[in-house]
Design a protein around this motif. Structure first.
Motif, PDB file in Angstrom:
ATOM      1  N   GLU A  98     -26.529  29.905  86.495  1.00  0.00           N
ATOM      2  CA  GLU A  98     -26.934  28.736  87.268  1.00  0.00           C
ATOM      3  C   GLU A  98     -27.611  29.163  88.566  1.00  0.00           C
ATOM      4  OE1 GLU A  98     -23.368  25.668  85.833  1.00  0.00           O
ATOM      5  OE2 GLU A  98     -23.368  26.552  87.847  1.00  0.00           O
ATOM      6  N   PHE A 117     -31.482  28.509  89.330  1.00  0.00           N
ATOM      7  CA  PHE A 117     -31.802  27.701  90.509  1.00  0.00           C
ATOM      8  C   PHE A 117     -32.688  28.488  91.472  1.00  0.00           C
ATOM      9  CE2 PHE A 117     -30.445  25.858  94.711  1.00  0.00           C
ATOM     10  CZ  PHE A 117     -31.129  24.663  94.553  1.00  0.00           C
ATOM     11  N   SER A 143     -32.886  20.905  98.150  1.00  0.00           N
ATOM     12  CA  SER A 143     -32.879  21.298  96.741  1.00  0.00           C
ATOM     13  C   SER A 143     -31.453  21.211  96.204  1.00  0.00           C
ATOM     14  CB  SER A 143     -33.407  22.728  96.599  1.00  0.00           C
ATOM     15  OG  SER A 143     -34.722  22.826  97.122  1.00  0.00           O
ATOM     16  N   TYR A 154     -28.885  20.999  92.178  1.00  0.00           N
ATOM     17  CA  TYR A 154     -28.802  20.940  90.716  1.00  0.00           C
ATOM     18  C   TYR A 154     -27.496  20.274  90.316  1.00  0.00           C
ATOM     19  CZ  TYR A 154     -25.785  25.079  91.127  1.00  0.00           C
ATOM     20  OH  TYR A 154     -24.781  25.954  91.459  1.00  0.00           O
ATOM     21  N   LYS A 155     -27.490  19.750  89.106  1.00  0.00           N
ATOM     22  CA  LYS A 155     -26.312  19.100  88.547  1.00  0.00           C
ATOM     23  C   LYS A 155     -26.502  18.990  87.040  1.00  0.00           C
ATOM     24  CE  LYS A 155     -28.122  14.410  89.290  1.00  0.00           C
ATOM     25  NZ  LYS A 155     -27.864  13.086  89.914  1.00  0.00           N
ATOM     26  N   TYR A 156     -25.391  18.757  86.346  1.00  0.00           N
ATOM     27  CA  TYR A 156     -25.451  18.600  84.903  1.00  0.00           C
ATOM     28  C   TYR A 156     -25.638  17.119  84.561  1.00  0.00           C
ATOM     29  CZ  TYR A 156     -24.232  23.401  83.864  1.00  0.00           C
ATOM     30  OH  TYR A 156     -24.265  24.767  83.756  1.00  0.00           O
ATOM     31  N   LEU A 216     -28.777  21.282  82.491  1.00  0.00           N
ATOM     32  CA  LEU A 216     -28.689  21.579  83.921  1.00  0.00           C
ATOM     33  C   LEU A 216     -29.987  21.105  84.559  1.00  0.00           C
ATOM     34  CD1 LEU A 216     -27.247  22.918  86.329  1.00  0.00           C
ATOM     35  CD2 LEU A 216     -28.421  25.047  85.724  1.00  0.00           C
ATOM     36  N   MET A 263     -32.330  20.680  87.715  1.00  0.00           N
ATOM     37  CA  MET A 263     -32.571  21.329  89.002  1.00  0.00           C
ATOM     38  C   MET A 263     -33.824  20.743  89.642  1.00  0.00           C
ATOM     39  SD  MET A 263     -31.864  25.214  87.710  1.00  0.00           S
ATOM     40  CE  MET A 263     -32.848  24.883  86.252  1.00  0.00           C
ATOM     41  N   TYR A 264     -33.831  20.704  90.959  1.00  0.00           N
ATOM     42  CA  TYR A 264     -34.983  20.164  91.675  1.00  0.00           C
ATOM     43  C   TYR A 264     -35.123  20.895  93.009  1.00  0.00           C
ATOM     44  CZ  TYR A 264     -31.076  17.556  93.734  1.00  0.00           C
ATOM     45  OH  TYR A 264     -29.887  17.217  94.315  1.00  0.00           O
ATOM     46  N   CYS A 322     -39.162  20.171  89.222  1.00  0.00           N
ATOM     47  CA  CYS A 322     -37.929  19.853  88.508  1.00  0.00           C
ATOM     48  C   CYS A 322     -37.870  20.646  87.207  1.00  0.00           C
ATOM     49  CB  CYS A 322     -37.838  18.360  88.206  1.00  0.00           C
ATOM     50  SG  CYS A 322     -37.792  17.302  89.662  1.00  0.00           S
TER      51      CYS A 322
END
Length: 464
Positions: free
Chosen positions: A79, A83, A292, A294-296, A305, A307-308, A319
């Motif tokens: 992760e 990221f 910035s 991230y999350k599931y 997952l 991410m941004y 993204c």
């Protein structure tokens, strides 16, 4: 050796045996022990297999713990790396857009360009502006178009491909929807605002016959005269292929979806067809965030997952959606290896335990068969064993015991024969003794009769 007491009871001789010979308390002498069939789970095979499976079970528990810990660590590490890749991707795009910003500033603030848009000497410097703009367009491969156009000099337009034309581009753009929006932005932002980013300019596209799909963003910069009055604009289009290539080259895992979203909603997507981040609820929830993260999230029944990362120069976002199975791929490899190792351990333990237990069971069965024959009085049993362990020693001792029993019985038979012969002699002697006794008793009887006759014969003479 313990002494054995002999007693005579009612004319019979009895023997008091020592305690060690009498067996357990309550057990009758000479009574056979009742033997029952061994249960399935009480045999040596079951016990050995269980003993082999206990460390295998511990290994399974250890494997599960190791997998859980490794999965957590690898997941966190993946992760973090993924990221970081997204942030690097955003930084790379941001750097490219900064270079565009630097290039447009060099053009807009160039003395030749500003003089070109002045009423006095603009026409004479047009060729110099073309040369300068053309050199800037060639310096950066991600630049699609460069236009400089003003509201004077009969709307002269100079493009990065070396074209100089008299086209009323300024008036057309200024009156368009996008031109009006830009003018309102500059008005609200104040005199210090010099640049403006937009994702499309339909009015210019129509006049210049441009394809909107060829560029993803355009930056506009004011061109001011010596009195800081607006005399024109410099416009640079950024190639869509520049952003598309960066997204396509980003290795985030199989079936991952990447995208760049502009501040006003245009998107460049890599890894999926007919997909838009802007229409997803999970994107709308973070669209306004400046940090910035991230999350599931769940997308079409699968876990991803999400991410941004922000691209500050243009106010856009990068993204990405990476399948969770890619995130835990390394952990899955460890899990599969652990499962294979556990399976092999179980198979090896089962085979090894079965072989050992079968050998022991076969040996004990062979011994039990001979011992049962022996307990029933059959001393003809024989144990043949190829083992080289304690069972060979046990079987040898049992065979020696049987041989000793045979020898003892043979000796007892011989003694019995001798006792029989002696008994016969005693019987013969008894017969002789009986006959002699009989003869003596008859002789004594004759003597008694003679004495009685003599006494009777002598009695009259005494009376006379």
């Amino acid at each position: 050796a313990p002494k054995i007491k002999k007693e005579r009871v009612a004319g019979k001789r009895t023997i008091n045996l020592p305690k060690w010979f009498k067996g357990k308390k309550g057990q009758k002498q000479n009574e056979p022990i009742e033997l029952t069939k061994i249960g399935r789970f009480h045999g040596i095979l079951a016990k050995l297999l269980i003993s082999f499976m206990i460390p295998v079970c511990l290994f399974i528990v250890a494997g599960i713990i190791i997998y859980q810990k490794s999965e957590e660590g690898l997941k966190n590490n993946t992760e973090s790396l993924t990221f970081t890749s997204i942030n690097t991707l955003a930084d790379y795009l941001d750097t490219g857009f900064q270079n565009v910003d630097y290039a447009i500033k060099r053009i807009a603030l160039n003395a030749t360009v500003t003089q070109h848009f002045s009423a006095a000497e603009g026409e004479a410097l047009a060729k110099d502006v073309v040369t300068f703009v053309n050199s800037e367009s060639l310096a950066d491969t991600y630049i699609s178009n460069i236009f400089t156009f003003g509201k004077r000099q009969e709307d002269i337009i100079v493009s990065g491909d070396g074209i100089q034309e008299h086209v009323p581009l300024f008036d057309t753009f200024d009156a368009s929807e996008e031109g009006t929006a830009m003018a309102e932005y500059f008005k609200e932002a104040g005199p210090n605002a010099q640049t403006y980013w937009m994702s499309s300019h339909p009015s210019i596209d129509e006049m210049r016959e441009l394809n909107q799909e060829d560029y993803i963003l355009s930056e506009f910069h004011k061109v001011l005269d010596r009195r800081n009055k607006l005399t024109g604009y410099v416009m640079i289009d950024v190639k869509t292929s520049f952003v598309q290539g960066i997204l396509d080259d980003a290795q985030l895992g199989e079936n991952s979806i990447k995208g760049f979203i502009t501040h006003d909603g245009r998107e460049v997507i890599s890894g999926a067809d007919s997909f838009a981040f802007g229409s997803q609820d999970f994107y709308k929830a973070v669209e306004a965030e400046e940090e910035s993260g991230y999350k599931y999230i769940d997308y079409k029944g699968d876990s991803y997952l999400f991410m941004y990362a922000n691209v500050p120069v243009v106010g856009g976002k990068v993204c990405a959606m990476v399948p969770q199975e890619v995130i835990v791929e390394d952990a899955l490899v460890i899990r599969n290896i652990t499962l294979v190792a556990i399976l092999l351990c179980c198979i090896i333990a089962f085979i090894t335990g079965t072989i050992i237990a079968s050998g022991i069971s076969k040996a004990t069965n062979s011994i039990n068969v001979v011992m049962k024959q022996t307990s029933e009085g059959d001393l003809t049993g024989s144990i043949t064993m190829k083992r080289k362990d304690e069972f060979k020693l046990l079987s040898g001792n049992i065979m020696n015991m049987i041989t000793s029993l045979k020898s003892l019985i043979t000796k007892m038979t011989n003694v019995s024969d001798q006792v029989g012969e002696s008994s016969d002699q005693v019987n013969d002697n008894s017969d002789v003794l009986y006959m002699a006794t009989k003869d003596i008793r008859e002789a004594i009887s004759q003597i008694e009769l003679g004495l009685i006759q003599q006494s009777e014969d002598t009695e009259p003479g005494l009376h006379q």
